[in-house]
Scaffold this motif. Structure first.
Motif, PDB file in Angstrom:
ATOM      1  N   SER A  30       0.828  -1.195   0.000  1.00 54.35           N
ATOM      2  CA  SER A  30       0.000   0.000   0.000  1.00 54.35           C
ATOM      3  C   SER A  30       0.870   1.256   0.000  1.00 54.35           C
ATOM      4  CB  SER A  30      -0.912   0.011   1.232  1.00 54.35           C
ATOM      5  OG  SER A  30      -1.451   1.303   1.448  1.00 54.35           O
ATOM      6  N   GLU A  31       0.366   2.296  -0.609  1.00 51.40           N
ATOM      7  CA  GLU A  31       1.089   3.567  -0.655  1.00 51.40           C
ATOM      8  C   GLU A  31       1.215   4.218   0.721  1.00 51.40           C
ATOM      9  OE1 GLU A  31      -1.112   6.345  -2.981  1.00 51.40           O
ATOM     10  OE2 GLU A  31      -2.905   6.241  -1.712  1.00 51.40           O
ATOM     11  N   TYR A  32       0.442   3.752   1.691  1.00 50.77           N
ATOM     12  CA  TYR A  32       0.447   4.389   3.003  1.00 50.77           C
ATOM     13  C   TYR A  32       1.720   4.100   3.806  1.00 50.77           C
ATOM     14  CZ  TYR A  32      -4.547   5.008   2.114  1.00 50.77           C
ATOM     15  OH  TYR A  32      -5.754   5.352   1.565  1.00 50.77           O
ATOM     16  N   PHE A  33       2.376   2.999   3.529  1.00 51.27           N
ATOM     17  CA  PHE A  33       3.527   2.597   4.340  1.00 51.27           C
ATOM     18  C   PHE A  33       4.819   3.207   3.799  1.00 51.27           C
ATOM     19  CE2 PHE A  33       0.646  -1.152   4.897  1.00 51.27           C
ATOM     20  CZ  PHE A  33       0.329  -0.893   6.224  1.00 51.27           C
ATOM     21  N   ARG A  34       5.605   3.735   4.715  1.00 51.27           N
ATOM     22  CA  ARG A  34       6.937   4.227   4.375  1.00 51.27           C
ATOM     23  C   ARG A  34       7.956   3.314   5.049  1.00 51.27           C
ATOM     24  NH1 ARG A  34      10.895   8.458   5.333  1.00 51.27           N
ATOM     25  NH2 ARG A  34      10.091   9.031   7.384  1.00 51.27           N
ATOM     26  N   TYR A  35       8.882   2.782   4.259  1.00 54.69           N
ATOM     27  CA  TYR A  35       9.881   1.833   4.755  1.00 54.69           C
ATOM     28  C   TYR A  35      11.234   2.544   4.848  1.00 54.69           C
ATOM     29  CZ  TYR A  35       6.352  -1.685   3.683  1.00 54.69           C
ATOM     30  OH  TYR A  35       5.194  -2.412   3.653  1.00 54.69           O
ATOM     31  N   GLU A  57       6.622   3.025   8.812  1.00 54.50           N
ATOM     32  CA  GLU A  57       5.992   4.237   9.345  1.00 54.50           C
ATOM     33  C   GLU A  57       4.739   4.589   8.550  1.00 54.50           C
ATOM     34  OE1 GLU A  57       8.390   7.907  10.718  1.00 54.50           O
ATOM     35  OE2 GLU A  57       7.564   8.511   8.762  1.00 54.50           O
ATOM     36  N   PHE A  58       3.704   5.066   9.251  1.00 54.77           N
ATOM     37  CA  PHE A  58       2.468   5.515   8.602  1.00 54.77           C
ATOM     38  C   PHE A  58       1.677   6.352   9.600  1.00 54.77           C
ATOM     39  CE2 PHE A  58       1.888   1.361  10.475  1.00 54.77           C
ATOM     40  CZ  PHE A  58       0.691   1.432  11.172  1.00 54.77           C
ATOM     41  N   LYS A  59       0.649   7.019   9.126  1.00 57.83           N
ATOM     42  CA  LYS A  59      -0.261   7.764  10.000  1.00 57.83           C
ATOM     43  C   LYS A  59      -1.571   6.996  10.123  1.00 57.83           C
ATOM     44  CE  LYS A  59       1.421  12.488   9.274  1.00 57.83           C
ATOM     45  NZ  LYS A  59       1.047  13.848   8.821  1.00 57.83           N
ATOM     46  N   LYS A 143      -2.781   7.497   6.433  1.00 57.69           N
ATOM     47  CA  LYS A 143      -2.084   8.462   5.593  1.00 57.69           C
ATOM     48  C   LYS A 143      -0.612   8.079   5.550  1.00 57.69           C
ATOM     49  CE  LYS A 143      -4.601  12.863   6.051  1.00 57.69           C
ATOM     50  NZ  LYS A 143      -4.489  14.267   6.565  1.00 57.69           N
ATOM     51  N   LYS A 144       0.070   8.543   4.517  1.00 53.79           N
ATOM     52  CA  LYS A 144       1.505   8.325   4.429  1.00 53.79           C
ATOM     53  C   LYS A 144       2.241   9.499   5.070  1.00 53.79           C
ATOM     54  CE  LYS A 144       5.125   6.882   1.216  1.00 53.79           C
ATOM     55  NZ  LYS A 144       5.423   6.475  -0.171  1.00 53.79           N
ATOM     56  N   THR A 145       3.342   9.203   5.739  1.00 52.99           N
ATOM     57  CA  THR A 145       4.148  10.261   6.329  1.00 52.99           C
ATOM     58  C   THR A 145       5.090  10.863   5.275  1.00 52.99           C
ATOM     59  OG1 THR A 145       5.873   8.740   7.041  1.00 52.99           O
ATOM     60  CG2 THR A 145       4.093   9.191   8.610  1.00 52.99           C
TER      61      THR A 145
END
Length: 378
Positions: A30-35, A57-59, A143-145
């Motif tokens: 998913s686009e929401y996750f930041r690795y 990381e994600f919101k 949301k994505k950070t």
């Protein structure tokens, strides 16, 4: 009565289908996750990662969610991973991976505003390779950070991994820090590289492996030293996946070499070879520069090695001299800006196996942070 029963049955069906409809499972792709760190996306629905400090990381806005997570590891208490779960920078839960369990319930209690959620791998790679399979929840929004403007990478050994830093043990005769490794007592979140990166408001990536050195390891073996591990996603000969170096740090801090001097504490000492140490370090540093041409680099020493023990060997002086030689020779060959930093010796009490406690880890971070700010212009 029959009509009432039918109405109750229909109501139960509606409630059942509504509850099923609200159960959202968000895939790792998913686009929401930041690795942040080194991740293997060969299977985008089950990314793998190993190094301490690897973070997702994600919101999230909602009451709770479940993390879907498991290990690839051998059995045993010391071959399991632990994770810190953070909400807006504060640890709200600790996950210890259990066999046959892949969902871990996290209470967020943020129904009206988005909270920044971070899943931080606090144990190092030998505890096991982690597999992330997303999150699930009934009611909530994601949301994505936004990535931080600064990025750091830290390359080191057990000190940088946070080995045994969650316990406090006095030296003999009051105590004995020779405890052996316990995964539950290691927390890379409270190791100086991660602490410093938070102080600098920078993303953090770490390649730190206990016992590994420049050309030889603490046990005198030469398998999978840090220079040999660096090009790979996973520091294990059975997982030979090359890393693509997609993470682009502005700053790289390298603190390696202490374990090369470990065998000098034996009786009789097995002395460290200066020529092999310097030549191997030079080759490694050249590789780091080639893979990260825009990064500035700091070479660090100290913290756990001194001139006083074993008596007469002057280990810290020799170590420092050799690393400064590496710095000098590399500067002649490359335009990369290279700094040098020496940590002060840690003090008792100690963590497991004479490692720094959390208190000393924070002191190390306090020492190097001002230097990095000046070196980087941050």
């Amino acid at each position: 009565m029959r009509i009432m029963n039918k109405l109750l049955f229909l109501l139960m069906l509606v409630l059942f289908f509504n509850s099923c409809g609200n159960n959202n499972q968000i895939s790792p792709n998913s686009e929401y996750f930041r690795y942040i760190g080194r991740f293997d996306f060969t299977n985008p629905k089950a990314p793998k990662f190993a190094h301490t400090g690897s973070m997702i990381e994600f919101k999230f806005k909602g009451i709770w969610f479940d993390i879907i997570l498991n290990d690839i590891s051998s059995e045993g208490a010391e071959n399991k991973n632990y994770y810190n779960v953070l909400k807006n920078g504060d640890i709200i839960d600790v996950i210890g991976i259990e066999p046959y369990k892949n969902k871990y319930h996290i209470k967020v209690n943020s129904p009206d505003s988005f909270a920044v959620i971070q899943i931080f791998k606090r144990t190092e790679s030998h505890c096991g390779i982690a597999v992330f399979k997303g999150i699930s929840f009934n009611d909530g929004l994601l949301k994505k950070t936004v990535p931080k403007k600064r990025k750091t990478e830290w390359i080191g050994d057990s000190f940088m991994a946070g080995y045994g830093n969650l316990v406090t043990i006095m030296p003999p005769p009051k105590g004995n820090p020779n405890t052996g490794f316990h995964a539950k007592n290691e927390d890379g979140f409270h190791a100086f590289g991660a602490i410093t990166s938070r102080k600098l408001n920078a993303d953090y990536s770490c390649i730190a492996i206990s016992g590994q050195g420049v050309y030889r390891n603490f046990n005198v073996g030469e398998e999978w030293t840090l220079p040999k591990v660096y090009p790979y996603l996973f520091p294990d000969s059975s997982w030979m996946n090359k890393y693509d170096f997609s993470y682009k740090p502005d700053l790289i801090v390298i603190k390696i070499g202490t374990n090369d001097f470990g065998a000098e504490m034996r009786k009789p000492p097995i002395m460290t070879d200066s020529t092999r140490f310097v030549s191997t370090y030079l080759s490694f540093l050249e590789l780091v520069i080639q893979k990260n041409p825009n990064a500035k680099i700091v070479l660090a020493v100290g913290g756990g090695i001194s001139d006083s023990f074993p008596y007469g060997l002057k280990r810290l002086t020799r170590f420092t001299t050799w690393v400064k030689t590496v710095k000098s020779e590399t500067t002649k060959k490359f335009d990369t800006q290279i700094g040098f930093f020496e940590f002060q010796l840690m003090n008792p009490p100690y963590g497991e196996d004479w490692h720094p406690t959390k208190k000393d880890q924070y002191r190390f971070a306090d020492e190097i942070t001002p230097y990095i700010k000046e070196f980087m212009g941050w």
